[in-house]
Design an enzyme around this catalytic site. Structure first.
Site, PDB file in Angstrom:
ATOM      1  N   SER A 175      23.439  31.062  90.048  1.00  0.00           N
ATOM      2  CA  SER A 175      22.124  31.456  89.533  1.00  0.00           C
ATOM      3  C   SER A 175      21.029  30.775  90.330  1.00  0.00           C
ATOM      4  CB  SER A 175      22.007  31.058  88.055  1.00  0.00           C
ATOM      5  OG  SER A 175      20.672  31.127  87.600  1.00  0.00           O
ATOM      6  N   TYR A 188      23.227  25.023  81.187  1.00  0.00           N
ATOM      7  CA  TYR A 188      23.505  26.213  81.982  1.00  0.00           C
ATOM      8  C   TYR A 188      23.210  25.969  83.459  1.00  0.00           C
ATOM      9  CZ  TYR A 188      23.021  30.950  83.861  1.00  0.00           C
ATOM     10  OH  TYR A 188      23.132  32.084  84.635  1.00  0.00           O
TER      11      TYR A 188
END
Length: 283
Positions: A175, A188
């Site tokens: 990401s 995350y």
């Protein structure tokens, strides 16, 4: 963030459901297939929706047979299976939790039993939760996020390796948060950074075996993870802070996976592609 790009909406549980989103993400491939992955078999975790579904469809259009791993989103998974078949390919649905090694071994075994081989692994399943303060991050959530987002990648890669041959490919979803951070996505973002390091290390570990390992680091993409993670206001503005001033669609990300899985990327390993709407990130 500024500007409303999507209707306000919220889903109360993870993983999110694509069929409940409005508008639904666009997962259909944007170009005709040319047989780049003809006769290959791909496992796509999180293939029921979002980037996973778009990748499964893009690979199916290029000739691959697809095993779709999903947690519990039966309706979305069934729709993904139907769409793969509409592309003229075959799909196998595998329901279970990638955070547990026994399930990953079972999923790989069922894929080999059905299709006879595995050529491509797309590690894509993930979860994320927002916390404004580190003090509010519970140990249970921390472990759960790492179990899905990191352990699952290790477990699936370990399980498929005996079946991969020279020319096979592993592609890990990371990401933009691995490079820029995110104040409300502490655990995350940490898992996504771990996946960058895992991708680079595993690529070096497997290069002598002729197996390539690469990654994709999407920016703000319109997927079920968004309404399942954020409040209505933030969901509505999702993507507005990107240089392109919008969220990307899953079918704008999927070509990265097709490229990395194909012979077009035969001289690439240990790399990460960045479909993120124009944000410049350091490697």
């Amino acid at each position: 963030m500024s500007g409303q790009l999507q209707p306000e909406q919220r889903q109360e549980r993870q993983p999110g459901r694509q069929y409940q989103m409005h508008p639904e993400p666009d997962c259909l491939p944007r170009y005709p297939g040319s047989g780049k992955l003809k006769d290959r078999v791909a496992i796509v975790s999180g293939g029921d929706s979002g980037i996973g579904r778009a990748t499964a469809l893009a690979m199916a259009r290029e000739g691959a047979k697809i095993a779709i791993i999903y947690l519990e989103e039966d309706k979305d998974a069934e729709r993904s299976r139907q769409m793969v078949e509409e592309e003229g390919s075959e799909a196998l649905l595998l329901r279970g939790d990638v955070g547990y090694e026994a399930f990953c071994r079972e999923a790989v075994g069922k894929t080999v039993d059905r299709f006879g081989r595995i050529d491509i692994l797309v590690n894509n399943a993930a979860e994320q939760h927002t916390e404004k303060r580190l003090e509010e991050l519970e140990a249970e959530q921390l472990e759960r996020t790492f179990r899905t987002n990191v352990f699952g990648y290790f477990y699936l890669a370990k399980a498929v390796l005996p079946h991969l041959k020279e020319g096979s490919s592993i592609i890990n979803t990371t990401s933009i948060t691995a490079y820029k951070g995110s104040p409300a996505l502490l655990d995350y973002s940490a898992t996504r950074g771990a996946i960058v390091a895992f991708t680079r290390s595993l690529s070096q570990n497997l290069i002598e075996r002729g197996i390539r390992v690469n990654g994709v680091a999407p920016g703000p993409i319109w997927t079920p993870l968004i309404p399942a993670s954020f409040d209505e206001e933030r969901v509505a503005a999702h993507g507005s802070s990107a240089p392109m001033k919008r969220a990307g669609q899953p079918n704008e990300v999927a070509p990265c996976y097709v490229f990395l899985a194909s012979e077009d990327a035969s001289y690439m390993s240990g790399q990460v592609l960045h479909p993120n709407g124009g944000t410049i990130v350091s490697s």
